[in-house]
Design an enzyme around this catalytic site. Structure first.
Site, PDB file in Angstrom:
ATOM      1  N   GLY A  57    -144.818 -74.011  37.074  1.00  0.00           N
ATOM      2  CA  GLY A  57    -145.509 -75.159  37.668  1.00  0.00           C
ATOM      3  C   GLY A  57    -144.580 -75.865  38.656  1.00  0.00           C
ATOM      4  O   GLY A  57    -145.031 -76.367  39.693  1.00  0.00           O
ATOM      5  N   TRP A  87    -143.715 -85.552  35.997  1.00  0.00           N
ATOM      6  CA  TRP A  87    -142.604 -84.679  35.633  1.00  0.00           C
ATOM      7  C   TRP A  87    -141.600 -84.653  36.785  1.00  0.00           C
ATOM      8  O   TRP A  87    -141.976 -84.822  37.945  1.00  0.00           O
ATOM      9  CB  TRP A  87    -143.145 -83.264  35.357  1.00  0.00           C
ATOM     10  N   GLU A 162    -150.943 -80.572  33.681  1.00  0.00           N
ATOM     11  CA  GLU A 162    -151.193 -81.054  32.315  1.00  0.00           C
ATOM     12  C   GLU A 162    -152.680 -81.202  32.012  1.00  0.00           C
ATOM     13  O   GLU A 162    -153.021 -81.730  30.964  1.00  0.00           O
ATOM     14  CB  GLU A 162    -150.521 -82.430  32.143  1.00  0.00           C
ATOM     15  N   SER A 183    -149.432 -75.262  35.640  1.00  0.00           N
ATOM     16  CA  SER A 183    -148.299 -74.679  34.907  1.00  0.00           C
ATOM     17  C   SER A 183    -148.835 -73.832  33.766  1.00  0.00           C
ATOM     18  O   SER A 183    -149.749 -74.250  33.060  1.00  0.00           O
ATOM     19  CB  SER A 183    -147.419 -75.793  34.336  1.00  0.00           C
ATOM     20  N   HIS A 188    -148.290 -75.435  27.389  1.00  0.00           N
ATOM     21  CA  HIS A 188    -149.373 -75.949  28.219  1.00  0.00           C
ATOM     22  C   HIS A 188    -150.656 -75.226  27.769  1.00  0.00           C
ATOM     23  O   HIS A 188    -150.617 -74.390  26.870  1.00  0.00           O
ATOM     24  CB  HIS A 188    -149.070 -75.732  29.703  1.00  0.00           C
ATOM     25  N   HIS A 215    -139.941 -65.066  50.223  1.00  0.00           N
ATOM     26  CA  HIS A 215    -138.958 -64.920  51.302  1.00  0.00           C
ATOM     27  C   HIS A 215    -139.416 -65.322  52.703  1.00  0.00           C
ATOM     28  O   HIS A 215    -138.660 -65.163  53.660  1.00  0.00           O
ATOM     29  CB  HIS A 215    -138.461 -63.464  51.378  1.00  0.00           C
ATOM     30  N   ARG A 219    -145.414 -59.512  53.336  1.00  0.00           N
ATOM     31  CA  ARG A 219    -145.790 -58.322  52.554  1.00  0.00           C
ATOM     32  C   ARG A 219    -146.963 -58.499  51.611  1.00  0.00           C
ATOM     33  O   ARG A 219    -147.645 -57.541  51.299  1.00  0.00           O
ATOM     34  CB  ARG A 219    -144.595 -57.848  51.737  1.00  0.00           C
ATOM     35  N   ARG A 253    -141.646 -65.534  43.022  1.00  0.00           N
ATOM     36  CA  ARG A 253    -142.614 -64.561  42.498  1.00  0.00           C
ATOM     37  C   ARG A 253    -142.572 -64.464  40.981  1.00  0.00           C
ATOM     38  O   ARG A 253    -141.533 -64.640  40.357  1.00  0.00           O
ATOM     39  CB  ARG A 253    -142.321 -63.169  43.069  1.00  0.00           C
ATOM     40  N   GLU A 332    -142.914 -83.461  15.200  1.00  0.00           N
ATOM     41  CA  GLU A 332    -142.075 -83.483  16.408  1.00  0.00           C
ATOM     42  C   GLU A 332    -142.754 -84.358  17.463  1.00  0.00           C
ATOM     43  O   GLU A 332    -143.939 -84.163  17.758  1.00  0.00           O
ATOM     44  CB  GLU A 332    -141.880 -82.061  16.942  1.00  0.00           C
TER      45      GLU A 332
HETATM   46  C1  PLP Z   1    -147.030 -82.897  35.571  1.00  0.00           C
HETATM   47  C2  PLP Z   1    -146.146 -81.686  35.533  1.00  0.00           C
HETATM   48  N1  PLP Z   1    -145.862 -81.071  36.693  1.00  0.00           N
HETATM   49  C3  PLP Z   1    -145.073 -79.975  36.717  1.00  0.00           C
HETATM   50  C4  PLP Z   1    -144.525 -79.449  35.573  1.00  0.00           C
HETATM   51  C5  PLP Z   1    -143.622 -78.266  35.655  1.00  0.00           C
HETATM   52  O1  PLP Z   1    -144.172 -77.119  35.082  1.00  0.00           O
HETATM   53  P1  PLP Z   1    -143.225 -75.927  34.609  1.00  0.00           P
HETATM   54  O2  PLP Z   1    -142.626 -76.329  33.311  1.00  0.00           O
HETATM   55  O3  PLP Z   1    -144.155 -74.768  34.491  1.00  0.00           O
HETATM   56  O4  PLP Z   1    -142.213 -75.728  35.656  1.00  0.00           O
HETATM   57  C6  PLP Z   1    -144.765 -80.067  34.348  1.00  0.00           C
HETATM   58  C7  PLP Z   1    -144.151 -79.519  33.130  1.00  0.00           C
HETATM   59  O5  PLP Z   1    -144.357 -79.818  32.022  1.00  0.00           O
HETATM   60  C8  PLP Z   1    -145.604 -81.214  34.319  1.00  0.00           C
HETATM   61  O6  PLP Z   1    -145.855 -81.852  33.170  1.00  0.00           O
END
Ligand code: PLP
Length: 393
Positions: A57, A87, A162, A183, A188, A215, A219, A253, A332
């Site tokens: 993500g 995040w 999310e 993501s 998730h 890159h 391709r 990738r 947790e």
């Molecule tokens: C809002 C949000 N964006 C991006 C990401 C990043 O995703 P990834 O962990 O797959 O890199 C997360 C990860 O939990 C997230 O909560």
């Protein structure tokens, strides 16, 4: 201990068995047919024309920002609005790529940015793009946000990492803007172990994303698109065409292993979403009822709520701290996503002038008084009972 994440995939045993079989027979494990199939199936499920699969993500977020820069839709130095509770790798690409990240506070009762909060920021700053996070399966009035963006020529990009599966006003989150990111990290909604994607209806953006992912070359484009770009750049020798780099890119990738797992998990996606929805209601209803202890998170405006965690925002730090103690060795828990991004060390280091300019009081409260526990499709009735007991006693 009731863990945040229970298993790597939904129906883990079956999926692993099929994966072993697939690896044994596969002729190619680098990006190929399985990834393509996943992109087509996921785009169809998400109700978008195109999907470009990447390795996380975070990579999806980096790719979309780079692609918009490459296409000239945004420029270095532009102001980009972002949801302040998100995040780290939602904001980091903005800083890394020379953009100005403008924090927008969330609403306490939806945990998301609203049109009102956006308009408050727009009184002071003009922004070129809004990188909106759909936090924890919820949203505020995103259709109004989309309307404002349209009127003011702001590119709306949804970070939907999310909120896969949530439906608001008859439309899946991730379909309100120009593009959206996803993501597929363990924990998730849909896991490919690590993985991510960008979805859009725009063909030019899809093409640029395919180049940014690999890159900066052509391709992974269709033959027709390759021909077009080669003519444009006067590349007429096959000797060089495979090693011509047209724009700024990375290597983001993914692999056939992740593509295969994605295709397997997609078979269960509706089941996964529905189980999470049912679990959420079983958990949230009795917990949020404790109005003296917790702020109520609103969700009645959402048609289908799909999340991977249940957020709890306490009325005081003391209540939150007591919960942290009570959950020890039992459940947790963790802070709500990345909390207030402006309070994070990286933001203070790279954006020191911004810190005092924004009063994100709701984000601060969520940062200091919030927590969440996991909501996965394999939670048992006993575990649900235990969680409710700890949070309502
Ligand atoms: C809002 C949000 N964006 C991006 C990401 C990043 O995703 P990834 O962990 O797959 O890199 C997360 C990860 O939990 C997230 O909560």
């Amino acid at each position: 201990m009731i863990k945040l994440i229970k298993s790597t995939f939904y129906k883990e045993k079956q999926t692993k068995k099929r994966l072993i079989n697939f690896i044994n027979k596969a002729e190619q494990l680098s990006i190929g047919r399985e990834c393509k199939k996943f992109e087509e199936s996921f785009a169809k499920w998400q109700e978008r024309k195109y999907c470009v699969m990447v390795n996380s993500g975070s990579s999806a977020n980096l790719a979309i920002v780079q692609a918009l820069l490459n296409l000239g839709k945004i420029k270095k130095g532009d102001n980009i609005g972002f949801s302040v509770v998100t995040w780290s790798t939602n904001v980091m690409p903005l800083i890394q790529l020379g953009l100005n990240p403008i924090p927008i506070d969330i609403e306490l009762d939806t945990l998301n940015v609203s049109s009102e909060k956006l308009l408050e920021v727009l009184k002071k700053y003009s922004i070129k793009m809004l990188f909106l996070t759909n936090l924890l399966g919820f949203c505020d009035d995103i259709e109004k946000i989309a309307k404002i963006c349209k009127e003011k020529n702001i590119i709306l990009i949804e970070d939907n990492c999310e909120s896969l599966g949530t439906v608001y006003k008859g439309k899946k989150l991730g379909n309100f803007g120009f593009a959206s990111t996803f993501s597929f990290y363990v924990g998730h909604h849909l896991s490919t172990i690590e993985g991510g994607a960008v979805c859009t209806n725009n063909s030019e953006l899809e093409t640029m994303l395919q180049m940014v992912r690999a890159h900066g070359w052509d391709r992974n484009l269709t033959e027709k698109k390759q021909l077009k770009i080669r003519i444009k750049h006067n590349v007429n020798s096959t000797f060089y065409s495979r090693y011509t780099f047209y724009d700024l890119g990375y290597n983001l990738r993914t692999t056939e292993i992740n593509g295969f797992i994605g295709n397997e998990q997609l078979k269960y996606i509706n089941e996964i979403v529905n189980k999470r929805k049912d679990n959420f209601f079983k958990l949230a209803t009795p917990i949020y009822n404790n109005k003296d202890k917790y702020y109520l998170v609103k969700y009645e405006h959402i048609d289908l709520l799909s999340n991977f965690a249940v957020p709890v925002v306490c009325k005081s730090k003391e209540i939150r701290d007591q919960l942290v103690e009570k959950c020890k060795d039992k459940i947790e828990i963790r802070p709500i996503v990345g909390g207030d991004m402006v309070a994070q060390p990286f933001f203070k280091k790279y954006m020191p002038d911004f810190i005092n300019n924004f009063n994100n009081s709701n984000a601060r409260l969520v940062h200091e008084q919030g927590l969440y526990f996991g909501n996965h499709p394999e939670l048992t009735a006993k575990e649900i009972k235990e969680i409710i007991k700890v949070f309502t006693e």
